[in-house]
Write a protein that holds these residues in place. Structure first.
Motif, mmCIF file in Angstrom:
data_model
loop_
_atom_site.group_PDB
_atom_site.id
_atom_site.type_symbol
_atom_site.label_atom_id
_atom_site.label_comp_id
_atom_site.label_asym_id
_atom_site.label_seq_id
_atom_site.Cartn_x
_atom_site.Cartn_y
_atom_site.Cartn_z
ATOM 1 N N ARG A 397 80.792 52.897 97.639
ATOM 2 C CA ARG A 397 81.410 54.259 97.012
ATOM 3 C C ARG A 397 80.048 55.407 97.266
ATOM 4 O O ARG A 397 79.081 54.844 97.899
ATOM 5 N N SER A 398 80.891 56.316 98.371
ATOM 6 C CA SER A 398 79.922 57.299 97.875
ATOM 7 C C SER A 398 79.732 58.236 97.653
ATOM 8 O O SER A 398 80.507 59.617 97.104
ATOM 9 N N CYS A 399 78.769 58.288 96.845
ATOM 10 C CA CYS A 399 78.845 59.245 95.776
ATOM 11 C C CYS A 399 77.140 59.575 95.310
ATOM 12 O O CYS A 399 75.726 57.842 95.172
ATOM 13 N N MET A 400 76.649 60.440 95.255
ATOM 14 C CA MET A 400 74.652 60.759 95.009
ATOM 15 C C MET A 400 73.945 60.360 96.240
ATOM 16 O O MET A 400 74.550 60.177 97.393
ATOM 17 N N ILE A 401 72.188 60.101 96.143
ATOM 18 C CA ILE A 401 72.284 60.549 97.008
ATOM 19 C C ILE A 401 70.997 59.365 96.365
ATOM 20 O O ILE A 401 70.925 58.987 95.988
ATOM 21 N N GLY A 402 69.773 58.508 97.502
ATOM 22 C CA GLY A 402 68.436 58.312 97.405
ATOM 23 C C GLY A 402 69.139 57.369 98.008
ATOM 24 O O GLY A 402 69.458 56.508 98.538
ATOM 25 N N PRO A 436 71.017 56.522 108.970
ATOM 26 C CA PRO A 436 71.957 56.635 108.114
ATOM 27 C C PRO A 436 73.026 55.259 107.889
ATOM 28 O O PRO A 436 72.819 54.339 108.776
ATOM 29 N N GLY A 437 73.632 55.169 107.112
ATOM 30 C CA GLY A 437 74.928 54.263 106.300
ATOM 31 C C GLY A 437 76.235 54.575 106.900
ATOM 32 O O GLY A 437 76.243 55.847 107.398
ATOM 33 N N PRO A 438 77.141 53.651 106.433
ATOM 34 C CA PRO A 438 78.147 54.080 106.645
ATOM 35 C C PRO A 438 78.608 55.222 105.856
ATOM 36 O O PRO A 438 80.317 55.991 106.103
ATOM 37 N N LEU A 439 78.200 55.515 104.411
ATOM 38 C CA LEU A 439 78.577 56.530 103.610
ATOM 39 C C LEU A 439 77.360 57.233 103.568
ATOM 40 O O LEU A 439 76.065 56.361 103.808
ATOM 41 N N ALA A 440 77.795 58.467 103.350
ATOM 42 C CA ALA A 440 76.698 59.405 103.218
ATOM 43 C C ALA A 440 75.418 58.615 101.719
ATOM 44 O O ALA A 440 74.491 59.210 102.240
ATOM 45 N N ALA A 445 70.662 58.686 104.393
ATOM 46 C CA ALA A 445 71.079 60.070 105.178
ATOM 47 C C ALA A 445 70.104 61.209 105.850
ATOM 48 O O ALA A 445 69.238 60.879 104.924
ATOM 49 N N GLY A 446 69.424 60.747 107.301
ATOM 50 C CA GLY A 446 68.502 62.430 107.931
ATOM 51 C C GLY A 446 67.864 61.182 107.902
ATOM 52 O O GLY A 446 66.333 61.379 108.009
#
Ligand code: CA
Length: 761
Positions: A397-402, A436-440, A445-446
């Motif tokens: 799922r695309s949620c949060m970061i890290g 970077p992956g398929p979702l943020a 990312a970056g």
């Protein structure tokens, strides 16, 4: 002959006791201290936990919850007075949403099926909510009881005399199927409701088996009820059955499977079979008590004991078991990544951004075997999707970061936990570090810019860039340590060691905060220390500046030394709870929760700053960690429906309490150290899987006696501000004497401070 016999017995005994790691301890009924309703008095605007009362077994595949709201989101709200049924659910958080859910409700006299129409009034004085058991008596004279196993459950449903007894099954939208079998008294079917993160063929197959024949039956959709219809497939459909007039008790046995209906039937016969309600209930209670008794406490107030075991319960719900045992007794799982049924373990429903902090470190200490299974599940995730999960429910799922999966894996492997494919996991970690992956929120990312510049620039259309940088740098510390343990090439080891210092690149010595930096090396203009979001994630620079888990000494140096660092630390609590929220366009609930905490900028209701209190241990004022940890436990945790100060988040806010109440916290997972706080019990015994016991005694502790006056570890004076993993694992006893006034000498020498990368030569 007799002697030989006894000798053989003795050898057998020794052999068995060597293999059997479990400690046999006197079991206390600790389930009674769990209140699953804690955190359920929440809504969109204000979270006091954003939980629902999950009745389940530890890490069960399914949770059962009373439903007062819709099928997804705020499933159960304490303030509600209408009841829509008991739901099998899989929701990790209202923000992520539910999947694979269905609901049942007894309805009397007039058949009503839609949730707004069938709902019945209820009140909390006729409700019993426990970890292993839930009961409610509704105003229509019916009652429901449920008690679970891992993949099944048993219901007692009672009806008032003289009323037509119906039972309504709701497949809860987004594609489902029901089939009524009057010969076998069953309703079978599947639901495929979800909020994303599933392959095309995703289904939750279920079977209900009733102990009574059906007098009448039918199916329903939003368009109406179809009597005598035995099968329906629709975007949103359900079934109903009517029992004979005068029926008082109906027993329903139910199981489900993500694999097939046959597997659901197998799960039902294996886990419930011929057993009755009392037997399943006793077994579920015993399962909880077995786990809860691994940590036994003495002393403390009633409130603290309830807080502790309720927190322990929440720490042992997620990640969710997603594996099943097939007809050949092989462990298999339906892959939420590629839709295939494959061998091996799988766990899900977790956001590592939250849980890397304390939940998984808790498993590393207390549940090494489970941890190894989770690691195998992570390797399977990589094999099935090409990526490690960061937020899974049930798939990516695309949620949060890290890039916090690295933290879980490093903390496991470096603490000697084995039995999984570390090489596959390491390959996955390295892939993350470069792509970077398929979702943020999958991969990094970056990554390319971070690897080139040492930070994720804030002006390349990647949001929350400073938060990402800080978390990547911590992940790189974990990779560095793992690379050493795996004998990777020196160049690779050095590369991650260097990257682990990347937090330096975002600390602005002029404003003395972390801040966003542009690709050209200039700071992002108009710095606002109170700005939530933007270059940070659900927090401001006040919360993210401390995200240097791997090197607090390095952060102290950046801030200009110990005194300046302490000044800044103190200012967390003395600075008003100011915030700006242009990034979000509205005041997000976490900001309101910070204000309600009443601890200045200390926003315990969200994760980024939850470790910060313990940083006083690195700066010669450990008594302030003791003070603020204790204050947070006293003020911000209560065993009541509104008892938490923000989203509970899959055990993280609870695991913070579990560790803190024992007087320690894993500030830097991967380092193998646990910074010391203020224990709230006279005695805590951790019964470890290796058969040893670590005991924490706190003489004289109490509401006012929150400071460590002196300490000894295994009989030797103990001045350090941390335990090592090995000290815990070897068993032993730490004895504290607590006092009302801080001991400003103990733990003040640099040699007493916990790990910092900068201090490693
Ligand atoms: Ca949160």
């Amino acid at each position: 002959m007799k002697n030989v016999f006894f000798a053989i017995l003795a050898i057998l005994f020794i052999a068995t006791s060597c293999q059997k790691k479990e400690v046999v301890v006197q079991q206390e009924d600790l389930v009674q201290f769990i209140n699953p309703l804690v955190g359920s008095d929440s809504d969109y605007k204000l979270s006091t936990g954003n939980t629902y009362p999950a009745t389940a077994v530890p890490w069960g595949m399914n949770f059962w919850t009373p439903q007062t709201g819709g099928w997804s989101g705020w499933l159960y709200q304490y303030k509600a007075d209408h009841f829509r049924g008991i739901q099998q659910c899989h929701q990790p958080s209202p923000w992520i949403g539910n999947y694979a859910s269905f609901t049942i409700l007894p309805v009397t006299d007039e058949l009503k099926v839609l949730e707004e129409e069938r709902q019945v009034k209820f009140s909390h004085d006729k409700e019993i909510s426990q970890a292993h058991y839930y009961k409610v008596a509704l105003e229509n004279g019916t009652s429901m009881e449920v008690t679970p196993t891992e993949r099944a459950a048993i219901f007692n449903i009672t009806y008032a005399e003289g009323k037509k007894p119906y039972l309504v099954l709701d497949g809860n939208a987004r594609g489902n199927h029901v089939k009524i079998d009057t010969k076998n008294n069953t309703i079978t079917g599947y639901v495929s409701n979800n909020n994303g993160g599933v392959p095309e063929n995703f289904k939750n197959y279920f079977i209900f088996k009733f102990d009574q024949p059906f007098k009448s039956y039918g199916t329903w959709t939003k368009d109406g009820i179809k009597a005598n219809d035995a099968e329906a497939t629709n975007e949103h459909c359900g079934a109903y059955v009517e029992f004979a007039a005068g029926t008082k008790l109906v027993v329903a046995k139910v199981a489900s499977s993500f694999i097939s209906l046959e597997q659901a039937q197998l799960n039902l016969s294996r886990e419930i079979g011929d057993k009755n309600f009392a037997q399943i209930k006793d077994a579920a209670q015993a399962k909880w008590n077995k786990e809860l008794n691994r940590i036994q406490v003495k002393g403390g107030t009633d409130k603290e004991k309830r807080n502790f075991y309720t927190s322990l319960y929440r720490t042992m719900l997620f990640p969710r078991t997603l594996w099943e045992v097939d007809a050949n007794n092989k462990i298999v799982h339906y892959s939420p990544y590629n839709g295939e049924v494959l061998p091996g373990y799988m766990y899900t429903d977790n956001g590592f951004w939250d849980t890397f902090r304390a939940v998984f470190p808790f498993f590393t200490v207390m549940y090494r075997d489970l941890n190894a299974q989770i690691m195998e599940g992570l390797a399977n995730t990589y094999k099935e999707s090409g990526w490690l999960p960061e937020w899974a429910s049930p798939g990516h799922r695309s949620c949060m970061i890290g890039s916090n999966s690295a933290s879980l894996i490093a903390d496991s492997y470096l603490r000697g936990i084995r039995g999984y494919d570390i090489n596959t996991l390491y390959e996955a970690i390295i892939k993350n570090s470069n792509n970077p992956g398929p979702l943020a929120s999958v991969g990094r990312a970056g990554a390319k810019e971070y690897n080139k510049l040492g930070y994720v620039p804030c002006d390349i259309k990647i949001n929350e860039s400073a938060a990402r940088t800080l978390e990547y740098a911590y992940a790189d510390y974990c990779i560095w340590k793992l690379a050493i343990a795996l004998n990777r090439p020196q160049e690779e080891i050095d590369r991650f060691k260097k990257r682990a210092q990347n937090y330096h690149n975002l600390f602005d010595k002029d404003v003395k905060f972390m801040r966003g930096k542009k690709a050209n090396g200039e700071w992002l203009e108009n710095f606002d220390e109170f700005a939530w979001g933007g270059v940070f994630t659900e927090g401001s620079s006040w919360h993210y500046t401390w995200s240097v888990f791997q090197d607090p000494q390095g952060l102290i140096d950046l801030m200009g030394g110990q005194d300046k660092f302490l000044e800044k630390m103190d200012a967390i609590f003395s600075t008003p709870a100011k915030a700006t929220w242009d990034y979000y366009g509205h005041k997000i609930h976490e900001i309101l929760e910070m204000e309600l905490c009443g601890m200045g900028q200390y926003a315990h209701g969200n994760q980024p700053i939850q470790h910060a209190i313990y940083l006083y241990n690195w700066a010669g004022q450990p008594w302030k960690a003791q003070k603020w940890a204790r204050t947070t436990m006293d003020k911000l945790y209560a065993p009541t429906p509104d008892g938490l100060c923000g989203d509970e988040d899959n055990g993280q806010t609870s695991a913070w309490y579990v560790f803190s109440a024992m007087g320690m916290y894993p500030v830097c997972p991967g380092s193998g150290e646990y910074a010391i706080g203020s224990p709230v019990f006279d005695e805590v015994k951790l019964h470890l899987e290796n058969g040893k016991t670590f005991t924490i005694e706190a003489a004289n502790q109490g509401a006012k006696n929150i400071y460590i006056k002196d300490a000894s570890l295994n009989g030797t004076p103990f001045t350090k501000n941390y335990f090592t993993y090995d000290e815990l694992m070897n068993g032993g006893t730490v004895k504290y004497t607590m006092s009302e006034t801080p001991n400003k000498e103990r733990g003040t020498k640099p040699s007493d401070f916990p790990y910092s990368m900068s201090n490693e030569k």
